[in-house]
Design a protein around this motif. Structure first.
Motif, PDB file in Angstrom:
ATOM      1  N   VAL A  29       0.835  -1.202   0.000  1.00 51.88           N
ATOM      2  CA  VAL A  29       0.000   0.000   0.000  1.00 51.88           C
ATOM      3  C   VAL A  29       0.870   1.254   0.000  1.00 51.88           C
ATOM      4  CG1 VAL A  29      -1.720   1.299   1.303  1.00 51.88           C
ATOM      5  CG2 VAL A  29      -1.941  -1.174   1.091  1.00 51.88           C
ATOM      6  N   ALA A  33       1.239   3.942  -3.037  1.00 49.07           N
ATOM      7  CA  ALA A  33       0.984   5.358  -2.754  1.00 49.07           C
ATOM      8  C   ALA A  33       2.173   6.222  -3.178  1.00 49.07           C
ATOM      9  CB  ALA A  33       0.683   5.548  -1.268  1.00 49.07           C
ATOM     10  N   VAL A  36       2.154   6.520  -6.939  1.00 48.33           N
ATOM     11  CA  VAL A  36       1.111   7.462  -7.359  1.00 48.33           C
ATOM     12  C   VAL A  36       1.590   8.899  -7.165  1.00 48.33           C
ATOM     13  CG1 VAL A  36      -1.203   8.332  -6.795  1.00 48.33           C
ATOM     14  CG2 VAL A  36      -0.828   5.893  -7.037  1.00 48.33           C
ATOM     15  N   CYS A  64      -4.958   7.845  -1.250  1.00 47.93           N
ATOM     16  CA  CYS A  64      -3.764   7.065  -0.895  1.00 47.93           C
ATOM     17  C   CYS A  64      -3.334   7.363   0.542  1.00 47.93           C
ATOM     18  CB  CYS A  64      -2.623   7.367  -1.853  1.00 47.93           C
ATOM     19  SG  CYS A  64      -2.814   6.663  -3.493  1.00 47.93           S
ATOM     20  N   THR A  68      -3.175   4.590   3.334  1.00 46.11           N
ATOM     21  CA  THR A  68      -1.912   4.348   4.025  1.00 46.11           C
ATOM     22  C   THR A  68      -2.090   4.463   5.537  1.00 46.11           C
ATOM     23  OG1 THR A  68      -0.698   5.204   2.138  1.00 46.11           O
ATOM     24  CG2 THR A  68       0.484   5.120   4.206  1.00 46.11           C
ATOM     25  N   MET A  90       1.789  12.247   2.206  1.00 47.15           N
ATOM     26  CA  MET A  90       0.897  12.079   1.059  1.00 47.15           C
ATOM     27  C   MET A  90      -0.086  13.247   0.955  1.00 47.15           C
ATOM     28  SD  MET A  90       1.864   9.293  -0.419  1.00 47.15           S
ATOM     29  CE  MET A  90       0.559   9.172  -1.584  1.00 47.15           C
TER      30      MET A  90
END
Length: 170
Positions: A29, A33, A36, A64, A68, A90
């Motif tokens: 994950v 992320a 991305v 994301c 996360t 993020m």
């Protein structure tokens, strides 16, 4: 701008490689992320790309970040030394994509207006970046995490800081 883009790309790749090969794998994950976020920043900052609109990238990065954070919370029992700050990085990336996307779409005459409209947001974002950087550095320098994980977190932080610098310079 090219130097910041290269720095962001290099730091993000180092963080990804260490996440995959490090002694404590960070999990799929987090890696997805980070990929991305890397693709979003490249799409927003490389003039030849601009394939996807910045608001879409920001929503995807926000998702994301929430994913996360949820996975980190769920796995905290089995991995107490997890990277709890990754979700904040993020979210900062989502803000940077939105801010950079506004500049990328601005025409020459509207560039000044776009810069002034983001000025109100820069102070709270700057404070969030400073807090995020301080806490990450506190964990890395304080020896609270293993060496490879420290380097991964530092590389991820450098990537986020380069993203922020690209928004300010842009």
């Amino acid at each position: 701008m090219t130097v910041l883009l290269a720095l962001m790309l290099a730091a993000a790749v180092v963080a990804l490689v260490l996440g995959v090969t490090g002694g404590r794998r960070v999990g799929r994950v987090v890696l997805v992320a980070e990929v991305v976020m890397l693709v979003a920043m490249l799409d927003v900052h490389v003039p030849a790309l601009h394939v996807v609109p910045a608001p879409f990238w920001a929503l995807l990065l926000g998702g994301c970040a929430m994913g996360t954070a949820a996975v980190d919370r769920w796995r905290r029992r089995s991995r107490p030394g997890g990277d709890h700050l990754h979700a904040l990085g993020m979210l900062l990336g989502a803000v940077f994509v939105l801010l950079a996307g506004g500049h990328a779409g601005a025409r020459v005459g509207a560039a000044v207006d776009a810069g002034h409209s983001h000025g109100v947001v820069l102070l709270p974002v700057g404070v969030a970046v400073a807090v995020h950087a301080g806490v990450v550095l506190w964990n890395v320098v304080g020896g609270r995490v293993p060496r490879v994980e420290s380097v991964r977190r530092a590389a991820s932080l450098v990537s986020v800081l380069a993203m922020g610098a690209m928004v300010v310079v842009h």
